[in-house]
Design a protein around this motif. Sequence first.
Motif, mmCIF file in Angstrom:
data_model
loop_
_atom_site.group_PDB
_atom_site.id
_atom_site.type_symbol
_atom_site.label_atom_id
_atom_site.label_comp_id
_atom_site.label_asym_id
_atom_site.label_seq_id
_atom_site.Cartn_x
_atom_site.Cartn_y
_atom_site.Cartn_z
ATOM 1 N N ILE B 60 0.841 -1.195 0.000
ATOM 2 C CA ILE B 60 0.000 0.000 0.000
ATOM 3 C C ILE B 60 0.875 1.244 0.000
ATOM 4 O O ILE B 60 2.060 1.197 0.311
ATOM 5 N N ARG B 61 0.255 2.320 -0.379
ATOM 6 C CA ARG B 61 0.916 3.612 -0.366
ATOM 7 C C ARG B 61 0.000 4.512 0.440
ATOM 8 O O ARG B 61 -1.206 4.509 0.239
ATOM 9 N N THR B 62 0.536 5.276 1.357
ATOM 10 C CA THR B 62 -0.319 6.118 2.182
ATOM 11 C C THR B 62 -0.024 7.588 1.909
ATOM 12 O O THR B 62 1.100 7.961 1.606
ATOM 13 N N ALA B 63 -1.043 8.392 2.007
ATOM 14 C CA ALA B 63 -0.896 9.834 1.844
ATOM 15 C C ALA B 63 -1.945 10.529 2.700
ATOM 16 O O ALA B 63 -3.098 10.091 2.755
ATOM 17 N N SER B 64 -1.529 11.598 3.344
ATOM 18 C CA SER B 64 -2.506 12.312 4.161
ATOM 19 C C SER B 64 -3.298 13.267 3.283
ATOM 20 O O SER B 64 -3.126 13.324 2.083
ATOM 21 N N GLY B 65 -4.127 14.001 3.930
ATOM 22 C CA GLY B 65 -4.952 14.949 3.214
ATOM 23 C C GLY B 65 -6.274 14.322 2.827
ATOM 24 O O GLY B 65 -6.729 13.380 3.447
ATOM 25 N N SER B 66 -6.863 14.836 1.790
ATOM 26 C CA SER B 66 -8.148 14.298 1.364
ATOM 27 C C SER B 66 -8.135 14.132 -0.157
ATOM 28 O O SER B 66 -7.162 14.446 -0.805
ATOM 29 N N GLY B 67 -9.199 13.640 -0.677
ATOM 30 C CA GLY B 67 -9.267 13.459 -2.122
ATOM 31 C C GLY B 67 -8.931 12.066 -2.556
ATOM 32 O O GLY B 67 -8.639 11.200 -1.730
ATOM 33 N N ASN B 69 -6.395 10.814 -3.993
ATOM 34 C CA ASN B 69 -5.021 10.354 -3.821
ATOM 35 C C ASN B 69 -4.646 10.130 -2.364
ATOM 36 O O ASN B 69 -3.550 9.673 -2.075
ATOM 37 N N ALA B 70 -5.533 10.496 -1.475
ATOM 38 C CA ALA B 70 -5.220 10.364 -0.053
ATOM 39 C C ALA B 70 -5.626 8.988 0.450
ATOM 40 O O ALA B 70 -6.270 8.222 -0.259
ATOM 41 N N GLY B 71 -5.248 8.704 1.644
ATOM 42 C CA GLY B 71 -5.599 7.433 2.249
ATOM 43 C C GLY B 71 -4.609 6.340 1.900
ATOM 44 O O GLY B 71 -3.558 6.594 1.320
ATOM 45 N N ALA B 72 -4.945 5.145 2.281
ATOM 46 C CA ALA B 72 -4.093 3.994 1.997
ATOM 47 C C ALA B 72 -4.603 3.316 0.739
ATOM 48 O O ALA B 72 -5.761 2.927 0.661
ATOM 49 N N ILE B 73 -3.748 3.203 -0.262
ATOM 50 C CA ILE B 73 -4.161 2.659 -1.551
ATOM 51 C C ILE B 73 -3.333 1.423 -1.890
ATOM 52 O O ILE B 73 -2.112 1.405 -1.722
ATOM 53 N N ILE B 74 -4.012 0.383 -2.327
ATOM 54 C CA ILE B 74 -3.329 -0.847 -2.712
ATOM 55 C C ILE B 74 -2.497 -0.585 -3.957
ATOM 56 O O ILE B 74 -3.013 -0.125 -4.968
ATOM 57 N N VAL B 75 -1.211 -0.880 -3.888
ATOM 58 C CA VAL B 75 -0.395 -0.708 -5.071
ATOM 59 C C VAL B 75 0.159 -2.030 -5.564
ATOM 60 O O VAL B 75 0.041 -2.371 -6.726
ATOM 61 N N ALA B 76 0.768 -2.787 -4.648
ATOM 62 C CA ALA B 76 1.195 -4.137 -4.989
ATOM 63 C C ALA B 76 2.115 -4.183 -6.187
ATOM 64 O O ALA B 76 1.930 -4.954 -7.112
ATOM 65 N N LEU B 77 3.087 -3.277 -6.219
ATOM 66 C CA LEU B 77 4.103 -3.393 -7.246
ATOM 67 C C LEU B 77 4.944 -4.611 -6.927
ATOM 68 O O LEU B 77 5.465 -4.729 -5.833
ATOM 69 N N PRO B 78 5.104 -5.527 -7.866
ATOM 70 C CA PRO B 78 5.860 -6.741 -7.566
ATOM 71 C C PRO B 78 7.272 -6.374 -7.120
ATOM 72 O O PRO B 78 7.963 -5.623 -7.797
ATOM 73 N N GLY B 79 7.665 -6.907 -6.010
ATOM 74 C CA GLY B 79 9.027 -6.669 -5.559
ATOM 75 C C GLY B 79 9.229 -5.362 -4.850
ATOM 76 O O GLY B 79 10.298 -5.085 -4.347
ATOM 77 N N GLY B 80 8.201 -4.555 -4.816
ATOM 78 C CA GLY B 80 8.355 -3.287 -4.128
ATOM 79 C C GLY B 80 8.813 -3.475 -2.703
ATOM 80 O O GLY B 80 9.656 -2.742 -2.208
ATOM 81 N N GLY B 81 8.272 -4.459 -2.040
ATOM 82 C CA GLY B 81 8.630 -4.687 -0.657
ATOM 83 C C GLY B 81 9.785 -5.654 -0.503
ATOM 84 O O GLY B 81 10.488 -5.634 0.493
ATOM 85 N N MET B 82 9.977 -6.461 -1.510
ATOM 86 C CA MET B 82 11.071 -7.429 -1.441
ATOM 87 C C MET B 82 12.401 -6.690 -1.256
ATOM 88 O O MET B 82 13.309 -7.169 -0.595
ATOM 89 N N SER B 83 12.452 -5.517 -1.854
ATOM 90 C CA SER B 83 13.661 -4.726 -1.724
ATOM 91 C C SER B 83 13.931 -4.373 -0.267
ATOM 92 O O SER B 83 15.034 -4.570 0.234
ATOM 93 N N ALA B 84 12.912 -3.871 0.406
ATOM 94 C CA ALA B 84 13.071 -3.516 1.814
ATOM 95 C C ALA B 84 13.462 -4.746 2.623
ATOM 96 O O ALA B 84 14.334 -4.685 3.495
#
Lengths: 242, 242
Positions: B60-67, B69-84
């Motif tokens: 997920i990707r999180t962003a404050s504010g409203s609209g 683009n805000a909130g927690a959004i499922i992104v699930a880029l393959p390997g995005g977290g594998m790196s971490a």
Amino acid sequence: MTDEPRAWRVVLDFIERDLLDGRLRPGDRLPGERALSAELGVGRSSVREALRVLEVLGLIRTASGSGPNAGAIIVALPGGGMSALMRLQVAATGFPVADIVSTRLVLETAVAAELADADPQPSLEASVTLLDVMESRSLSDAEFLALDAEFHLSLAEAAGNQVIMATMAGLRSSIEGYARAGAATLPSWPDTRARLRAEHRDIVASIRSGDAASARATVHSHISAYYAETNLPTSRVPATPL
Amino acid sequence: MTDEPRAWRVVLDFIERDLLDGRLRPGDRLPGERALSAELGVGRSSVREALRVLEVLGLIRTASGSGPNAGAIIVALPGGGMSALMRLQVAATGFPVADIVSTRLVLETAVAAELADADPQPSLEASVTLLDVMESRSLSDAEFLALDAEFHLSLAEAAGNQVIMATMAGLRSSIEGYARAGAATLPSWPDTRARLRAEHRDIVASIRSGDAASARATVHSHISAYYAETNLPTSRVPATPL
DNA sequence: TAACGTATGTGGTCTGACCACAGTGGTCTG
DNA sequence: CAGACCACTGTGGTCAGACCACATACGTTA
């Protein structure tokens, strides 16, 4: 503007640096949450968020209470967290079973070849022990498949490549998942079970023979035969309880 | 005794189930933290711990504010977290460079062979574009190496195996790390840079020739030559800024 | 109509409080 | 004196409430 990072990142960075600089080693106990909170100037909740990440990633183990076993302890089992990551990745995107199988083929045939070519013959003791356990008639299907996955993992361990080992460990739960789903589609599961046992013995034998090509072939047919035999066309890896 | 799990696990399980059941798909927004807290009957801090895990894992990707683009959004880029995950694993245990290199060899030669054998010739457009960019003289060493790693990753992408892609993506930062460390030990870095460019072109050409064995060999020599040329005996992957 | 500014709701963080748990160390009892 | 017993202490686990900064949505105003 100092562009300050999120508070939990500060904690994560701090712990990562301690690990890299050797101030923290596997087996060590981290400072208490309250101590970290005070030392880094962040709230305890932020410390906890960082610790939770480390825990899910398999780098620490936490326990309440007091004494030497309590607190957050560095464990760093290779692949401990890769499993969680793969699980969630599968949940979010759903790796196709075919991709998992073909990745297994690539990695495991390489492992088998490496083991066969190894100069001091690897003992494969752990792997053989698992095979012995799998002879037991009293195993449930789930237990049998879990041991099956563990056997394959043990071969990766024997090869000594920590990266491959971690990757295989990460795939383990996914492998168990599709193996379980596939088992249900088989005409005669007991027969397959017996055949799998025999194939496992063949794998060990071919590795011990020192013939890399033969080891490759044995592993390849073992993995791809099972997959071909099952009826999992474009299905995705099913859920496994966390 | 209901043996209740830790509260953040409840949240993690809940979200995982929604993902598996298709109620949550990439691009969707999760309920707000306060809403999840109320719905699941846990504190908001517990919800946050679970979300933090998902964020670090790259789901997920999180962003404050409203609209939108805000909130927690499922992104699930393959390997995005594998790196971490790899990063922290490296920090805790330190994968030997040799293991990373040999894993690359296994995976990338397989990818190259698969690409060469592919029935509809893969376009490799993205890969070639990267090579064109790498021709630029104004690239810093770090930029060049980053593009290098990305080129290798693009091949894995072209092959279409999501699992291998995710694994390679996870290895990326580690690869960049050892490549950077190795570059410093080379006698003539500019010469090496030119040679790497040529080898990359060779890889693309050999894949396009449709000769799997040739593709395998080209990739193999490319990776192992660079490693052999550098002076990284038993060194470990160096730290990379998070 | 267009520019402005406020209302609203989001994540991000901190504080303080409680709980359950597991050793620790003292006290009490035989 | 030896043993069993139990309150004490510090740990992680959790929760509730309170701010803050931010970005949008919408009503107001020029």
